[in-house]
Design a protein around this motif. Structure first.
Motif, PDB file in Angstrom:
ATOM      1  N   VAL A  62       0.958  -1.449   0.226  1.00 12.50           N
ATOM      2  CA  VAL A  62       0.190  -0.039  -0.209  1.00 12.50           C
ATOM      3  C   VAL A  62       0.847   0.861   0.025  1.00 12.50           C
ATOM      4  O   VAL A  62       1.756   1.355   1.227  1.00 12.50           O
ATOM      5  CB  VAL A  62      -0.921  -0.169   0.961  1.00 12.50           C
ATOM      6  N   ILE A  63       0.803   2.326  -0.949  1.00 11.36           N
ATOM      7  CA  ILE A  63       1.623   3.336  -0.909  1.00 11.36           C
ATOM      8  C   ILE A  63       0.089   4.517  -0.569  1.00 11.36           C
ATOM      9  O   ILE A  63      -0.742   4.605  -1.356  1.00 11.36           O
ATOM     10  CB  ILE A  63       1.539   3.725  -2.775  1.00 11.36           C
ATOM     11  N   THR A  64       0.985   5.728  -0.064  1.00 14.73           N
ATOM     12  CA  THR A  64      -0.362   6.368   1.354  1.00 14.73           C
ATOM     13  C   THR A  64      -0.155   7.241   1.310  1.00 14.73           C
ATOM     14  O   THR A  64       1.635   7.710   2.021  1.00 14.73           O
ATOM     15  CB  THR A  64      -1.331   5.530   2.126  1.00 14.73           C
ATOM     16  N   ASP A  65      -0.037   8.020   1.585  1.00 14.83           N
ATOM     17  CA  ASP A  65       0.161   9.588   2.255  1.00 14.83           C
ATOM     18  C   ASP A  65      -1.040  10.015   3.393  1.00 14.83           C
ATOM     19  O   ASP A  65      -0.626  10.705   3.910  1.00 14.83           O
ATOM     20  CB  ASP A  65      -0.276  10.946   1.525  1.00 14.83           C
ATOM     21  N   TYR A  66      -1.272   8.790   4.228  1.00 14.89           N
ATOM     22  CA  TYR A  66      -2.371   8.408   5.028  1.00 14.89           C
ATOM     23  C   TYR A  66      -3.149   9.609   5.466  1.00 14.89           C
ATOM     24  O   TYR A  66      -3.886   9.818   6.562  1.00 14.89           O
ATOM     25  CB  TYR A  66      -1.014   8.506   6.608  1.00 14.89           C
ATOM     26  N   ALA A  67      -3.518  10.636   4.271  1.00 17.56           N
ATOM     27  CA  ALA A  67      -4.162  11.772   4.750  1.00 17.56           C
ATOM     28  C   ALA A  67      -5.677  11.191   3.505  1.00 17.56           C
ATOM     29  O   ALA A  67      -6.407  11.885   4.209  1.00 17.56           O
ATOM     30  CB  ALA A  67      -3.699  12.837   4.856  1.00 17.56           C
ATOM     31  N   THR A  68      -5.673  11.450   2.607  1.00 15.42           N
ATOM     32  CA  THR A  68      -6.570  11.948   1.244  1.00 15.42           C
ATOM     33  C   THR A  68      -6.227  10.289   0.385  1.00 15.42           C
ATOM     34  O   THR A  68      -7.574   9.172   0.346  1.00 15.42           O
ATOM     35  CB  THR A  68      -6.137  12.889   0.578  1.00 15.42           C
ATOM     36  N   MET A  69      -5.714   9.282   0.316  1.00 14.69           N
ATOM     37  CA  MET A  69      -5.865   8.494  -0.454  1.00 14.69           C
ATOM     38  C   MET A  69      -4.327   6.937  -0.413  1.00 14.69           C
ATOM     39  O   MET A  69      -3.395   7.661   0.100  1.00 14.69           O
ATOM     40  CB  MET A  69      -5.396   9.031  -1.717  1.00 14.69           C
ATOM     41  N   TYR A  70      -4.378   6.009  -0.911  1.00 12.66           N
ATOM     42  CA  TYR A  70      -3.718   5.059  -0.965  1.00 12.66           C
ATOM     43  C   TYR A  70      -3.646   3.753  -2.054  1.00 12.66           C
ATOM     44  O   TYR A  70      -4.828   4.058  -2.853  1.00 12.66           O
ATOM     45  CB  TYR A  70      -3.961   4.592  -0.136  1.00 12.66           C
ATOM     46  N   TYR A  71      -3.164   3.789  -3.261  1.00 13.18           N
ATOM     47  CA  TYR A  71      -2.842   2.788  -3.639  1.00 13.18           C
ATOM     48  C   TYR A  71      -2.102   1.345  -3.461  1.00 13.18           C
ATOM     49  O   TYR A  71      -1.322   1.084  -2.616  1.00 13.18           O
ATOM     50  CB  TYR A  71      -1.704   3.312  -4.547  1.00 13.18           C
ATOM     51  N   LEU A  72      -2.678   0.432  -3.789  1.00 14.08           N
ATOM     52  CA  LEU A  72      -2.737  -1.158  -3.259  1.00 14.08           C
ATOM     53  C   LEU A  72      -1.969  -1.608  -4.992  1.00 14.08           C
ATOM     54  O   LEU A  72      -2.625  -1.430  -6.297  1.00 14.08           O
ATOM     55  CB  LEU A  72      -4.356  -1.673  -2.952  1.00 14.08           C
ATOM     56  N   ALA A  73      -0.952  -1.797  -4.916  1.00 13.86           N
ATOM     57  CA  ALA A  73      -0.642  -2.823  -5.228  1.00 13.86           C
ATOM     58  C   ALA A  73       0.722  -4.501  -5.141  1.00 13.86           C
ATOM     59  O   ALA A  73       0.338  -4.548  -3.838  1.00 13.86           O
ATOM     60  CB  ALA A  73       1.065  -2.266  -5.870  1.00 13.86           C
TER      61      ALA A  73
END
Length: 139
Positions: A62-73
């Motif tokens: 999971v790539i995320t900014d922990y505030a608005t979005m994440y990208y699952l890979a």
């Protein structure tokens, strides 16, 4: 999180780089990715592993900014363990985590749309899927 005889964890000390590299070399999306690049991507992401005893049998990054979005890979379950609901439990652990449940989720898939649709990911294009945060979807 425990599921039958499996453990799902985001503890980075449990991650087995060799297992992940081996699987990704067989995937259609990352089979050209060098091991060093995979290591670096793991170090800079929130990673979930699925374990059967000491053996890693699944993974998601999971790539995320922990505030608005994440990208699952890089989601995978070892072929020997598929069909036991482990992939579903892995996705549930991710989307229900306190850090991610109220963020927009994004992912790309060529062939797993029906799995992700069960978890409120909606197709935006042929490959891109987006999930609204719980706080918006559950109004």
């Amino acid at each position: 999180m425990e599921y039958n005889e499996f453990k799902i964890s985001d503890d980075p000390s449990l991650i087995n780089l060799d297992t992940i590299y081996e699987f990704l070399q067989k995937s259609y999306w990352a089979n050209k990715r060098p091991k060093e690049k995979i290591r670096k991507s793991i170090e800079n992401s929130l990673c979930y592993g699925v374990y059967h005893g000491e053996k890693q049998v699944g993974f998601a990054r999971v790539i995320t900014d922990y505030a608005t979005m994440y990208y699952l890979a890089d989601v995978f379950i070892d072929e020997e363990y598929r069909g036991n609901g482990i992939g579903k439990k892995l996705i549930e652990a991710i989307i229900n985590s306190e850090d991610l449940k109220d963020l927009f989720g994004h992912l790309c898939t060529k062939d797993a749309h029906t799995l992700y649709e069960q978890y409120h990911f909606n197709r935006e294009t042929e490959k891109v899927m987006i999930r609204q945060p719980d706080f918006l979807r559950n109004r």
